[in-house]
Design a protein around this motif. Structure first.
Motif, PDB file in Angstrom:
ATOM      1  N   CYS A   1      50.228  11.052   3.624  1.00 46.44           N
ATOM      2  CA  CYS A   1      50.504   9.617   3.718  1.00 46.44           C
ATOM      3  C   CYS A   1      49.613   8.859   2.742  1.00 46.44           C
ATOM      4  CB  CYS A   1      50.267   9.111   5.140  1.00 46.44           C
ATOM      5  SG  CYS A   1      51.455   9.750   6.349  1.00 46.44           S
ATOM      6  N   ILE A   2      50.197   7.917   2.027  1.00 42.25           N
ATOM      7  CA  ILE A   2      49.484   7.201   0.975  1.00 42.25           C
ATOM      8  C   ILE A   2      49.502   5.702   1.263  1.00 42.25           C
ATOM      9  CG2 ILE A   2      49.322   6.775  -1.513  1.00 42.25           C
ATOM     10  CD1 ILE A   2      51.043   9.327  -1.886  1.00 42.25           C
ATOM     11  N   PHE A   3      48.340   5.077   1.174  1.00 35.62           N
ATOM     12  CA  PHE A   3      48.193   3.643   1.385  1.00 35.62           C
ATOM     13  C   PHE A   3      47.486   3.017   0.191  1.00 35.62           C
ATOM     14  CE2 PHE A   3      48.178   5.548   5.609  1.00 35.62           C
ATOM     15  CZ  PHE A   3      48.989   4.705   6.353  1.00 35.62           C
ATOM     16  N   TYR A   4      47.773   1.743  -0.047  1.00 34.34           N
ATOM     17  CA  TYR A   4      46.949   0.930  -0.938  1.00 34.34           C
ATOM     18  C   TYR A   4      45.953   0.165  -0.073  1.00 34.34           C
ATOM     19  CZ  TYR A   4      50.156   1.523  -4.935  1.00 34.34           C
ATOM     20  OH  TYR A   4      50.918   2.026  -5.965  1.00 34.34           O
ATOM     21  N   GLU A   5      44.769  -0.114  -0.634  1.00 34.26           N
ATOM     22  CA  GLU A   5      43.792  -0.915   0.099  1.00 34.26           C
ATOM     23  C   GLU A   5      43.010  -1.792  -0.867  1.00 34.26           C
ATOM     24  OE1 GLU A   5      43.070  -2.827   2.173  1.00 34.26           O
ATOM     25  OE2 GLU A   5      42.562  -1.610   3.925  1.00 34.26           O
ATOM     26  N   SER A   6      42.549  -2.937  -0.351  1.00 34.47           N
ATOM     27  CA  SER A   6      41.761  -3.879  -1.133  1.00 34.47           C
ATOM     28  C   SER A   6      40.284  -3.528  -1.038  1.00 34.47           C
ATOM     29  CB  SER A   6      41.978  -5.307  -0.620  1.00 34.47           C
ATOM     30  OG  SER A   6      43.341  -5.667  -0.685  1.00 34.47           O
ATOM     31  N   PRO A   7      39.514  -3.747  -2.104  1.00 36.66           N
ATOM     32  CA  PRO A   7      38.104  -3.365  -2.085  1.00 36.66           C
ATOM     33  C   PRO A   7      37.293  -4.068  -1.001  1.00 36.66           C
ATOM     34  CG  PRO A   7      38.637  -4.653  -4.052  1.00 36.66           C
ATOM     35  CD  PRO A   7      39.932  -4.266  -3.425  1.00 36.66           C
ATOM     36  N   HIS A   8      37.637  -5.324  -0.661  1.00 36.59           N
ATOM     37  CA  HIS A   8      36.832  -6.029   0.338  1.00 36.59           C
ATOM     38  C   HIS A   8      37.105  -5.550   1.758  1.00 36.59           C
ATOM     39  CE1 HIS A   8      40.568  -8.422   0.255  1.00 36.59           C
ATOM     40  NE2 HIS A   8      40.284  -8.736   1.492  1.00 36.59           N
ATOM     41  N   ARG A   9      38.116  -4.679   1.939  1.00 32.91           N
ATOM     42  CA  ARG A   9      38.405  -4.149   3.275  1.00 32.91           C
ATOM     43  C   ARG A   9      38.201  -2.645   3.369  1.00 32.91           C
ATOM     44  NH1 ARG A   9      43.191  -7.736   3.448  1.00 32.91           N
ATOM     45  NH2 ARG A   9      44.485  -5.948   2.903  1.00 32.91           N
ATOM     46  N   ILE A  10      37.809  -2.003   2.287  1.00 25.74           N
ATOM     47  CA  ILE A  10      37.802  -0.534   2.271  1.00 25.74           C
ATOM     48  C   ILE A  10      36.884   0.051   3.342  1.00 25.74           C
ATOM     49  CG2 ILE A  10      36.056  -0.455   0.429  1.00 25.74           C
ATOM     50  CD1 ILE A  10      38.951   2.061   1.074  1.00 25.74           C
ATOM     51  N   LEU A  11      35.691  -0.502   3.536  1.00 23.04           N
ATOM     52  CA  LEU A  11      34.773   0.064   4.528  1.00 23.04           C
ATOM     53  C   LEU A  11      35.314  -0.101   5.949  1.00 23.04           C
ATOM     54  CD1 LEU A  11      31.278  -1.004   3.129  1.00 23.04           C
ATOM     55  CD2 LEU A  11      32.378   1.234   2.996  1.00 23.04           C
ATOM     56  N   ASP A  12      35.870  -1.273   6.250  1.00 26.28           N
ATOM     57  CA  ASP A  12      36.442  -1.496   7.586  1.00 26.28           C
ATOM     58  C   ASP A  12      37.639  -0.581   7.822  1.00 26.28           C
ATOM     59  OD1 ASP A  12      34.582  -3.461   8.132  1.00 26.28           O
ATOM     60  OD2 ASP A  12      35.873  -5.101   7.488  1.00 26.28           O
ATOM     61  N   SER A  13      38.455  -0.391   6.796  1.00 28.96           N
ATOM     62  CA  SER A  13      39.634   0.463   6.947  1.00 28.96           C
ATOM     63  C   SER A  13      39.239   1.919   7.159  1.00 28.96           C
ATOM     64  CB  SER A  13      40.538   0.336   5.714  1.00 28.96           C
ATOM     65  OG  SER A  13      41.129  -0.936   5.668  1.00 28.96           O
TER      66      SER A  13
ATOM     67  N   PHE B   1      50.435  -1.395   1.566  1.00 34.68           N
ATOM     68  CA  PHE B   1      49.080  -1.851   1.876  1.00 34.68           C
ATOM     69  C   PHE B   1      48.810  -1.737   3.362  1.00 34.68           C
ATOM     70  CE2 PHE B   1      49.246  -3.803  -2.288  1.00 34.68           C
ATOM     71  CZ  PHE B   1      47.925  -3.724  -2.716  1.00 34.68           C
ATOM     72  N   LEU B   2      47.589  -1.375   3.716  1.00 31.24           N
ATOM     73  CA  LEU B   2      47.195  -1.342   5.115  1.00 31.24           C
ATOM     74  C   LEU B   2      47.168  -2.765   5.672  1.00 31.24           C
ATOM     75  CD1 LEU B   2      44.374   1.322   4.960  1.00 31.24           C
ATOM     76  CD2 LEU B   2      46.374   1.414   6.470  1.00 31.24           C
ATOM     77  N   PRO B   3      47.429  -2.930   6.975  1.00 35.44           N
ATOM     78  CA  PRO B   3      47.353  -4.263   7.594  1.00 35.44           C
ATOM     79  C   PRO B   3      45.961  -4.867   7.416  1.00 35.44           C
ATOM     80  CG  PRO B   3      48.474  -2.726   9.059  1.00 35.44           C
ATOM     81  CD  PRO B   3      47.912  -1.906   7.928  1.00 35.44           C
ATOM     82  N   ALA B   4      45.910  -6.188   7.387  1.00 34.04           N
ATOM     83  CA  ALA B   4      44.639  -6.886   7.150  1.00 34.04           C
ATOM     84  C   ALA B   4      43.721  -6.844   8.366  1.00 34.04           C
ATOM     85  CB  ALA B   4      44.913  -8.338   6.760  1.00 34.04           C
ATOM     86  N   LYS B   5      44.303  -6.772   9.560  1.00 37.76           N
ATOM     87  CA  LYS B   5      43.486  -6.800  10.777  1.00 37.76           C
ATOM     88  C   LYS B   5      43.272  -5.396  11.341  1.00 37.76           C
ATOM     89  CE  LYS B   5      44.873 -11.487  12.084  1.00 37.76           C
ATOM     90  NZ  LYS B   5      43.553 -12.060  11.768  1.00 37.76           N
ATOM     91  N   SER B   6      42.140  -5.230  12.006  1.00 43.71           N
ATOM     92  CA  SER B   6      41.750  -3.919  12.518  1.00 43.71           C
ATOM     93  C   SER B   6      42.785  -3.337  13.473  1.00 43.71           C
ATOM     94  CB  SER B   6      40.387  -4.019  13.215  1.00 43.71           C
ATOM     95  OG  SER B   6      39.999  -2.769  13.753  1.00 43.71           O
TER      96      SER B   6
END
Length: 288
Positions: A166-178, A144-149
């Motif tokens: 490179c492959i990451f998992y991400e949460s839907p509530h952070r996808i735009l920021d990531s 998973f990508l880190p929670a903070k920018s």
């Protein structure tokens, strides 16, 4: 203790059992056989796993083993195994230990001489990669990508010049920021694939240059929902062998906000062990 004649081995064993990431039809017959015949199922969420077991008519008892209790409870399970029981380890979806609990249990089992048998099966990382169209001869799963920018940007800087996928998992509530952080570090031309809701009704696998992907996801709220994996094409060097790495030019750009270009170039060259003249020349050509 269960009669283990229905299991592949009569030796007390920890089985690593993948479960479907969406479509229940993806579970294997071998997984069903093991889940039906072990003495106990160690599950990340017993309620979630209970629904899966009920669907297939499996009545094996479950034991909660998750991120918050694994270090304390792993030894309890090891003792059950040493006493002659066989146990299946499952996560909520996919293959256990792949961004899911199980590491401490497996490690302690191996240290204790307990037999560990992995079953092949569903894994979102491999599923996404196989249909992404990105190079698959070399790849890395980064979790998973880190929670903070700042953490995300540091991670993207770390893999900016990596030539592997490179492959990451991400949460839907952070996808735009990531995606915004990724765009800032990797630039608009890097090819990125969003794999969303794999094996489910609204499965999406969409790849395009990052700048276009950011706009596409931003304009469609449906693409901001569900379970997600982001796959990043490895770095491809341009024809200019003397091109400076993005991390170097970014550092130089930041320094020139507080220092004269000549001084900023000298300090940046010292940090990265580069020639200051090349940095000074790049600054003259690219910075205001």
């Amino acid at each position: 203790m269960t009669d283990n004649k229905t299991l592949p081995t009569e030796i007390p064993t920890l089985y690593i059992v993948p479960t479907p990431i969406g479509n229940l039809g993806d579970i294997t017959q071998r997984a069903l056989d093991v889940l039906s015949n072990v003495d106990l199922i160690a599950a990340e969420d017993t309620r979630h796993t209970g629904k899966l077991l009920s669907h297939f008519g499996i009545q094996t008892k479950t034991f909660a083993l998750h991120d918050h209790n694994e270090q304390q409870k792993a030894q309890v399970l090891v003792e059950k195994l040493k006493a002659g029981n066989s146990i299946a380890l499952v996560s909520d979806a996919g293959t256990p230990l792949i961004s899911d609990p199980g590491y401490h249990l497996v490690t302690q089992c191996r240290q204790a001489g307990v037999k560990v048998v992995p079953l092949p099966g569903a894994c979102a990382v491999v599923t996404a990669l196989s249909a992404s169209g990105l190079p698959s001869d070399r790849f890395s799963f980064e979790g998973f990508l880190p929670a903070k920018s700042k953490g995300r940007k540091d991670k993207f800087l770390e893999i900016a010049k990596a030539e592997r996928t490179c492959i990451f998992y991400e949460s839907p509530h952070r996808i735009l920021d990531s995606l915004a952080d990724m765009l800032e570090i990797l630039g608009p031309d890097r090819e990125v694939v969003l794999a969303r809701e794999l094996t489910k009704t609204f499965e999406t696998i969409q790849g395009m240059p990052l700048g276009e992907l950011v706009e596409w996801v931003s304009s469609d709220e449906n693409q901001q929902k569900g379970e997600m994996a982001l796959l990043i094409h490895g770095y491809r060097a341009n024809n200019d062998d003397n091109a400076l790495p993005d991390e170097v030019t970014r550092t130089l750009s930041i320094m020139t906000k507080e220092l004269p270009l000549k001084k900023a170039a000298a300090l940046t060259a010292e940090i990265y062990n580069l020639k200051k003249n090349a940095l000074y020349k790049w600054g003259l050509e690219n910075l205001d």
